[in-house]
Scaffold this motif. Structure first.
Motif, PDB file in Angstrom:
ATOM      1  N   THR A 142       0.667  -1.124   0.008  1.00 22.78           N
ATOM      2  CA  THR A 142       0.087  -0.063  -0.058  1.00 22.78           C
ATOM      3  C   THR A 142       0.852   1.257  -0.064  1.00 22.78           C
ATOM      4  O   THR A 142       0.330   2.172  -0.733  1.00 22.78           O
ATOM      5  N   LYS A 143       1.747   1.174   0.725  1.00 22.86           N
ATOM      6  CA  LYS A 143       2.844   2.411   0.936  1.00 22.86           C
ATOM      7  C   LYS A 143       3.434   2.682  -0.571  1.00 22.86           C
ATOM      8  O   LYS A 143       3.535   3.839  -0.921  1.00 22.86           O
ATOM      9  N   ASN A 144       3.743   1.539  -1.134  1.00 22.59           N
ATOM     10  CA  ASN A 144       4.484   1.711  -2.646  1.00 22.59           C
ATOM     11  C   ASN A 144       3.638   2.313  -3.569  1.00 22.59           C
ATOM     12  O   ASN A 144       3.833   2.968  -4.480  1.00 22.59           O
ATOM     13  N   LYS A 145       2.418   1.844  -3.390  1.00 27.07           N
ATOM     14  CA  LYS A 145       1.288   2.312  -4.525  1.00 27.07           C
ATOM     15  C   LYS A 145       1.188   3.807  -4.119  1.00 27.07           C
ATOM     16  O   LYS A 145       1.005   4.398  -5.088  1.00 27.07           O
ATOM     17  N   LYS A 146       0.932   3.984  -2.986  1.00 26.22           N
ATOM     18  CA  LYS A 146       0.893   5.675  -2.614  1.00 26.22           C
ATOM     19  C   LYS A 146       1.976   6.503  -3.327  1.00 26.22           C
ATOM     20  O   LYS A 146       1.953   7.557  -3.885  1.00 26.22           O
TER      21      LYS A 146
ATOM     22  N   ASP B 104      11.332  13.976  -7.427  1.00 23.54           N
ATOM     23  CA  ASP B 104      12.217  13.603  -6.478  1.00 23.54           C
ATOM     24  C   ASP B 104      11.893  13.796  -5.024  1.00 23.54           C
ATOM     25  O   ASP B 104      10.531  13.746  -4.839  1.00 23.54           O
ATOM     26  N   LEU B 105      12.857  13.453  -4.079  1.00 25.17           N
ATOM     27  CA  LEU B 105      12.494  13.268  -2.756  1.00 25.17           C
ATOM     28  C   LEU B 105      11.653  14.383  -2.265  1.00 25.17           C
ATOM     29  O   LEU B 105      10.700  14.084  -1.527  1.00 25.17           O
ATOM     30  N   LEU B 106      11.965  15.622  -2.461  1.00 25.32           N
ATOM     31  CA  LEU B 106      11.473  16.619  -1.719  1.00 25.32           C
ATOM     32  C   LEU B 106      10.051  17.008  -2.549  1.00 25.32           C
ATOM     33  O   LEU B 106       8.884  17.091  -1.734  1.00 25.32           O
TER      34      LEU B 106
ATOM     35  N   PRO C 109       3.693  11.138   3.322  1.00 24.59           N
ATOM     36  CA  PRO C 109       4.922  11.398   4.376  1.00 24.59           C
ATOM     37  C   PRO C 109       6.098  11.204   4.180  1.00 24.59           C
ATOM     38  O   PRO C 109       6.562  10.229   3.320  1.00 24.59           O
ATOM     39  N   ILE C 110       7.126  12.271   4.551  1.00 23.46           N
ATOM     40  CA  ILE C 110       8.394  11.949   4.190  1.00 23.46           C
ATOM     41  C   ILE C 110       9.057  10.664   4.635  1.00 23.46           C
ATOM     42  O   ILE C 110      10.107  10.158   3.936  1.00 23.46           O
TER      43      ILE C 110
ATOM     44  N   MET D 266      11.465   8.484   2.293  1.00 25.89           N
ATOM     45  CA  MET D 266      12.870   8.427   2.551  1.00 25.89           C
ATOM     46  C   MET D 266      13.232   6.734   2.563  1.00 25.89           C
ATOM     47  O   MET D 266      14.394   6.480   2.137  1.00 25.89           O
ATOM     48  N   ALA D 267      12.342   6.070   3.126  1.00 27.34           N
ATOM     49  CA  ALA D 267      12.665   4.555   3.095  1.00 27.34           C
ATOM     50  C   ALA D 267      12.672   4.049   1.742  1.00 27.34           C
ATOM     51  O   ALA D 267      13.575   2.963   1.312  1.00 27.34           O
ATOM     52  N   ILE D 268      11.998   4.503   0.736  1.00 24.56           N
ATOM     53  CA  ILE D 268      12.145   3.962  -0.652  1.00 24.56           C
ATOM     54  C   ILE D 268      13.497   4.747  -1.399  1.00 24.56           C
ATOM     55  O   ILE D 268      14.089   3.883  -2.311  1.00 24.56           O
ATOM     56  N   SER D 269      13.435   6.035  -1.307  1.00 22.64           N
ATOM     57  CA  SER D 269      14.645   6.500  -1.957  1.00 22.64           C
ATOM     58  C   SER D 269      15.937   6.177  -1.806  1.00 22.64           C
ATOM     59  O   SER D 269      16.914   6.521  -2.602  1.00 22.64           O
ATOM     60  N   SER D 270      16.380   5.519  -0.695  1.00 20.70           N
ATOM     61  CA  SER D 270      17.486   5.059  -0.297  1.00 20.70           C
ATOM     62  C   SER D 270      17.703   3.543  -0.816  1.00 20.70           C
ATOM     63  O   SER D 270      18.879   2.919  -0.649  1.00 20.70           O
TER      64      SER D 270
END
Length: 157
Positions: A44-48, A64-66, A73-74, A78-82
């Protein structure tokens, strides 16, 4: 009778890898969007995150991240961008997720058919099953579905 418990087909590491590429590489989403939709993601988080990236892309905004963290929610972003990613494997990863999505849809359809098999006229059930398969096939046809062999050959040559 023993009950068999299995997880639905998924690959959360590949989901994160694809989304990380979208967050970190300028044109990654243009590749990904040709293969995947929100339903391609199990988490669900990845869908969002995918939905937020898609929204930004539709507005021709930077991805991008920002910019994505302005929509969700950041901590999720953050958990995905890394997560690690590979642009050379991006299409292969998209195909793997697409296969997982199709498998989940077929499993869901099988459950619906099984449930209705006890109640419906067999000819109505056959029509229902055919319609559901057509829906899944149509969704696959909309996407840039290539075989793994095609992807590997394009990487070699």
């Amino acid at each position: 009778m023993s009950e068999i418990s299995k997880k639905l087909p998924q690959n959360l590491d590949i989901e994160k890898s694809i989304l990380s590429a979208c967050l970190n590489v300028k044109d990654a989403f243009s590749v990904v969007s040709g293969y995947l939709s929100e339903e391609s993601f199990y988490s669900t988080k990845n869908k969002k995150v995918f939905e937020a990236i898609k929204e930004l892309d539709s507005k021709k905004s930077a991805i991008d991240l920002l910019t994505v963290s302005n929509l969700i929610p950041i901590d999720i972003v953050m958990a995905i961008s890394s997560a690690s990613y590979s642009m050379t494997s991006l299409e292969s990863h998209c195909l793997i997720l697409k296969e997982k999505q199709i498998s989940r849809e077929l499993i869901k359809m099988g459950g619906e058919i099984t449930g209705q098999g006890f109640e419906d006229d067999p000819f109505e059930l056959l029509s229902f099953a055919s319609q559901k398969l057509d829906e899944i096939s149509g969704e696959v046809a909309k996407q840039k579905v290539r075989t793994m062999q095609d992807v590997i050959m394009s990487m070699i040559f």
